[in-house]
Structure formats: C-alpha cells, structure tokens
Scaffold this active site. Structure first.
Site, mmCIF file in Angstrom:
data_model
loop_
_atom_site.group_PDB
_atom_site.id
_atom_site.type_symbol
_atom_site.label_atom_id
_atom_site.label_comp_id
_atom_site.label_asym_id
_atom_site.label_seq_id
_atom_site.Cartn_x
_atom_site.Cartn_y
_atom_site.Cartn_z
ATOM 1 C CD GLU A 46 -2.505 1.256 2.722
ATOM 2 O OE1 GLU A 46 -3.482 2.028 2.831
ATOM 3 O OE2 GLU A 46 -2.107 0.524 3.653
ATOM 4 C CE LYS B 40 -8.675 1.706 2.911
ATOM 5 N NZ LYS B 40 -7.681 2.024 3.967
ATOM 6 C CB CYS C 276 -5.403 -0.619 4.309
ATOM 7 S SG CYS C 276 -4.981 -0.350 6.045
#
Length: 532
Positions: free
Chosen positions: A289, A353, A406
């Site tokens: 990430e 995301k 994440c």
C-alpha cells in the site's frame, strides 16, 4: 467446585461485578492473534454467563431496570476485551507524537468504550431471551451474533477481532466459515465457549453440553474432511507466478521527501532480484500500500524506471497515491489506489480504496472537526477521497484480481465487485504504523480467513509484514516475517467454488440469526409449559 465458583461470581455486585466483567473480557483477548489461546474462551464466557445471572436476579423492577444491569455487565466485558485487544492502535499516533499524542486516550480508551456498547447491546438482547439452563447459552450466542453483525456496518463498521476468529486459530478450524459465515462462527464460538456454565445444572443442561460437544466435533471434523480433499499446498504447475515485495520501510521515513528516492530504489532492487534456486520467475510483482513515493501521473520518469526494471511480460501491481486534478483549477482529489503497470512503464488499470479509515484517511463531519483544529493521521491535503465502486483489477492473460486495500480486508460482506470473475484477492497494506504489536498479526488473520470464506487465494503485500500468499484453505504457501526485508516467490493457488456459490452475505447472516432466535424463543415457550 464449579458450582461454588459460579455462586461466588453470581453474588458479585457493584464495582466487583464490573471488575470481574472487565477482567473476563480482557482474558478473552487471548483467543485472538498473536496468542491464539482459544481455551481462554472457556473461562471468559462462562464467567460472563454467571455475571449476567447475578445481574438479572431482580425480577420486581420495570422493563428498563431489568435490562440495564445485564447491559452494564456486557459493556464492562466489551471494554476489557477491546482495551486489551486494540491498545496497539495508539502506537500509530506516536509516529508523529508532537501532533497526535493528545489523541492517545481517545484511541486507547475512547474507541474501546464505544465498541463496548455493542457488547452491552448483546447482553441486553440476551437478557430479553434469558431462561434457566440451556436457554441462556442460546440467548447469549444470539445476542453476540447480532451485535457482531451490526459491528460490520454501523458507523461505517469496524469488525476487528470478531469473536468468530477465536474459533479459527489454524486452517483446520477455518473451513466452517465457508459454510456458516463469520456471524455463524461468532455464534458457534460463543455457544461452545459458554457451555461450561451448564456444568452447574439448569433446564436441559446435559442437552446443552452434549450439543456444544457435538458442534465442536463437527467443526473440527468438517475441517479435517475438507483439508483431506485439498490439493497440494504449493501448486508447482500453477498458471501464474507471483512475487511479493516487502521493503519494511520505517513509518517515520515513509512520507519524508528526502527519503523518496532511497525508498523507490529499494523497491526496484527487490523487484529485480533473481529468484532463489527452485523458485519461479515471477509473472506478477506486487508492492504494498502507498509503496510508490511519487504521484505517477506527474512523474513519468518513475514509470519509465519501473518499465526498465520489469522483464518482458511481467506486470507490477503497486500501491500509490493517485491524484485527480480538480475541475477548473479546483483543489485536486487524492485516492489510495492500486496501479497495474506493464513492462513498458504504462498504467494498464487502477483501483481506488472504497472503504476509508475514519480519522485516519478522512475526517467525518469534516467542516465541523476541521473548525476544531483536527485533521487526519495521514498527511494528505484534504484527506483521501473514497472510490465510488470496487471493480476487479485487470492483471495479465485475461485474469483479474479483487483489490482490497488495507483494512478493507476485515469486512466479510464487502467483497462484491464489478467486472469479470476474479481469480484471487490482492490485499496491499501498510501496518508499519503499529510496529511489533498484536495489530499486524490480527490484521493478517482476518485477511487469511477471507481466502477461505470467498474461495479465492490471497496475495497480501504488507510494507513491514506480514506478507504472504494463502490458498483457499487458509494454508500459507509462502510468507515473510514481520519487519523482514525480502520477497515471497510462489505460484498462485487456484480458486475454488464457495460452498454456497456466491449469494449476498446478508442471506447467510439472516438465516443464522433467525435460527438462533427461533431456538431461543422456542426453548422459552417449551420451558414455561413444562416447568411452570
């Protein structure tokens, strides 16, 4: 002896009852990674049952006053569970202590105090269905299953350390989640853990103990049967070879402009590293990430350097911040994204995301909280913007991966996506915020269970670990330890069809909850007819 102990716990009141509930909840944390001492649940939950027994002893009070004592016990249990299980979140605030240390009490005590409300609700719901003997064990399982489900979406959701994970410390015990889902696993765990409370007697006590033993054996037996039919852990004839790069960049360095070139060169160097003897040449390389320390759209030389580092036919999947220019010269938007980059340094596809971390990547009630001087922990002007849809990420040879960035990997019911069927889950993350604490181990376990639950292999690239490739049975085919620097080279395991196909997750959840509710109510009605 057990009856005497139960009697003493039932008679506790006031601060002694609260302390016992707090300590019981804290002890239950031992069931979660990195400890995985699941037998601790056989202590914590019987104590919780007896504490609620004591809290509901009065029957002459009004409806609300009958519920509140049980809710208080549940809250103190939850507060102990979440304080001891989530204290490590505070370490993220110490990376930039001058700016965020003031918020440490909110993270270490405030968040657990809020999450404990869900367990107060669980105990209160259980109290509504409470009856002597087996009935209260069913009621507690229903209350916790309902509360854990609510935890997956209320106020954006935070289903960290759901009780169900306590029943899945190893792949043998993970297989049932493919059948009953995570809410079902939470109900199973609470029922089996709480069953020893029936050793003191009560209506249908022997039936309840027998049922708990049967369910535990069925859980183990199904896991053994499933794994006996599983293919080899590593498929050396796999269609796609994957390399995960784990650079272990210190969090204090990650956003330092002076370190950007060194970070980038380290990533490229690990990408170009020759495979160890017996390991495949990678087709797909994965960086963690926000690994790329540049805005790619405005740094073409970084893309060119990546293209030079990749061999012919190789593809890089890398986490990076994506910038979207504002309309008419307005403020740009920033996204936490994954890029697919080919061997000519071209961006093939991106995925943003969707589920951002509140207070970490964006501020809820932004205008109000910024007026109070608050900002996100991640230093990004205006915070990150959430992606609008989750879609499969095109990779290579017609294959696509389901991107989870994440903590998106902790949400069991958010794996719907647009596009062609994915052949793997790709989870990129940066757990360096939390150092060598239980946090990275807990995060990894939840991602590992997603592979079993969804029937898709997991590719997990974490900045400082735990990076791994996990097959659809939860078995690790290759990994790197926390804070190690290196690469994982392995073939991508094959996907498998989920047990029930791919229905919406809520259907499974509703069936589990309705079954528990019907059993609890039915037992209450039957007990009233038979024993009164």
């Amino acid at each position: 002896m057990i009856a005497r102990l139960a009697g003493r716990i039932i008679l506790l009141s006031g601060w002694r009852r609260a302390l016992a509930a707090f300590l019981s909840g804290a002890f239950a944390t031992l069931t979660q990674p990195p400890f995985d001492i699941f037998v601790a649940g056989f202590v914590s939950f019987p104590v919780l049952v007896w504490l609620i027994d004591g809290a509901i002893a009065r029957t002459d009070a009004g409806p609300l006053r009958r519920l509140l004592p049980a809710a208080k016990v549940g809250w103190w249990f939850g507060f102990g569970y979440f304080v001891s299980g989530l204290w490590w979140i505070g370490t993220a605030l110490l990376v930039d202590a001058d700016q965020f240390a003031w918020a440490l009490p909110l993270a270490v005590l405030g968040l657990p105090a809020f999450l404990a409300l869900f367990y107060a609700f669980a105990a209160m719901i259980a109290r509504l269905l409470w009856s002597d003997g087996l009935g209260r064990i069913l009621a507690l399982a229903f209350g916790f299953a309902l509360a854990e489900w609510l935890r997956t979406f209320i106020f954006t959701g935070f289903p960290w350390n759901l009780i169900g994970y306590a029943a899945m410390p190893v792949p043998l015990l993970m297989q049932s989640v493919a059948v009953i889902g995570l809410v079902g696993m939470s109900a199973l765990a609470v029922f089996v853990f709480a069953a020893p409370a029936l050793l003191t007697g009560g209506h249908f006590a022997r039936t309840g103990i027998g049922l708990a033993i049967f369910l535990a054996l069925a859980h183990v037996g199904f896991g053994a049967w499933t794994l006996s039919r599983a293919p080899a852990i590593v498929d050396e004839n796999g269609p796609l070879a994957v390399r995960i790069v784990q650079p272990s960049i210190a969090q204090a360095m990650k956003w330092d402009n002076a370190e950007r070139r060194a970070i980038f060169d380290k990533l490229v160097g690990l990408t170009e590293e020759a495979p160890a003897e017996g390991k495949p040449r990678p087709d797909v390389i994965v960086w963690p990430e926000t690994a790329i320390p540049y805005i790619l759209e405005s740094t073409p030389q970084a893309l060119a350097h990546i293209g030079d580092a990749l061999q012919e036919g190789q593809v890089l999947l890398a986490g990076a911040v994506r910038e979207e220019k504002g309309a008419d010269g307005g403020e740009p938007r920033y996204y936490n994204s994954i890029y697919t980059i080919d061997d000519r340094g071209r961006i093939v596809s991106t995925a943003d995301k969707v589920h951002l971390v509140p207070f970490g990547e964006y501020l809820p009630f932004e205008s109000f909280l910024r007026g109070l001087g608050l900002q996100e922990v991640v230093e990004m002007p205006g915070g990150f913007t959430a992606g609008t849809t989750r879609h499969a990420l095109a990779v290579k040879d017609g294959r696509s991966f389901l991107p989870l960035i994440c903590y998106e990997a902790i949400f069991p019911d958010e794996l719907g996506y647009e596009g062609a069927g994915a052949s793997a889950i790709i989870n990129v993350t940066n757990d360096a915020w939390y150092g060598d604490t239980p946090g990275p181990y807990q995060h990894f376990r939840q991602a590992q269970v997603r592979a079993v639950e969804q029937g898709l292999p997991l590719i997990r690239a974490a900045n400082n670990g735990l990076s791994a490739i996990v097959n659809t049975y939860g078995r690790i085919t290759g990994s790197l330890a926390l804070d190690a620097v290196g690469v994982v080279d392995s073939y991508l395991p094959s996907p498998r069809d989920p047990f029930w196909g791919r229905p919406p997750g809520w259907i499974q959840t509703v069936l589990i909850l309705l079954t528990l509710l019907a059993a609890s109510v039915g037992l209450i009605l039957y007990s009233r007819r038979r024993f009164h």
